[in-house]
Design an enzyme around this catalytic site. Structure first.
Site: not given
Ligand code: CMP
Length: 139
Positions: A9, A57, A85, A91, A102, A112, A115
């Site tokens: 990212k 979000f 993963r 996450t 992460r 984070n 992805h």
């Molecule tokens: P990603 O695995 O790319 O999938 C969705 C993305 O939303 C996550 O990583 C984060 O970058 C973002 N995100 C922001 N806030 C939240 C949240 N509360 N829960 C999950 N994902 C979030």
């Protein structure tokens, strides 16, 4: 053999950890079969994260994902969706295991660093979103 989509990212690119992330894949038996650096438009980010469009979000996430270049990769290997993963960690970096990408580099639940697709169906959609067949190597 399985394939998955990985994204470094904008925060990961800005922190100069592209090499770190790639090294973790390569030293853990994961093959990179496609790779490019691009910058998403808002529309493209919304399309990619369409499953999250009702989430609070969503707007912030799609703004963040367009804020700078990203590196997209297709990863290949046995059980690579789960393996990726595991290397990424949870996450929320605060819940991510010690030593995961992460845990080491994320600063925020949104920023984070990486992805990764979460299932075979999402991997198929996400790979196609960024790459055509000619851009994915058999190696
Ligand atoms: P990603 O695995 O790319 O999938 C969705 C993305 O939303 C996550 O990583 C984060 O970058 C973002 N995100 C922001 N806030 C939240 C949240 N509360 N829960 C999950 N994902 C979030």
């Amino acid at each position: 053999m399985e394939r998955t989509l990985s994204i470094i990212k904008p925060d990961g690119v800005a922190k100069n950890v592209i090499g770190e992330v790639v090294k973790r894949f390569e030293t853990n038996g994961i093959k990179i079969v496609a790779m490019k650096m691009i910058q998403l438009s808002k529309h493209q980010a919304q399309g990619f994260y369409a499953v999250h469009k009702e989430r609070p979000f969503f707007n912030s996430l799609t703004n963040f994902m367009t804020s700078g270049p990203i590196v997209v990769m297709v990863l290949e290997g046995e059980d690579v969706i789960a393996k990726n993963r595991e290397l990424m960690g949870a996450t929320n970096f605060k819940e991510a295991k010690e030593g995961t990408i992460r845990r080491e580099y994320a600063t925020d639940i949104e920023k984070n660093v990486v992805h990764g697709s979460d299932a075979p169906e999402t991997a198929a959609f996400e790979i196609k979103y960024f790459f055509n067949d000619l851009e994915i190597q058999n190696r």
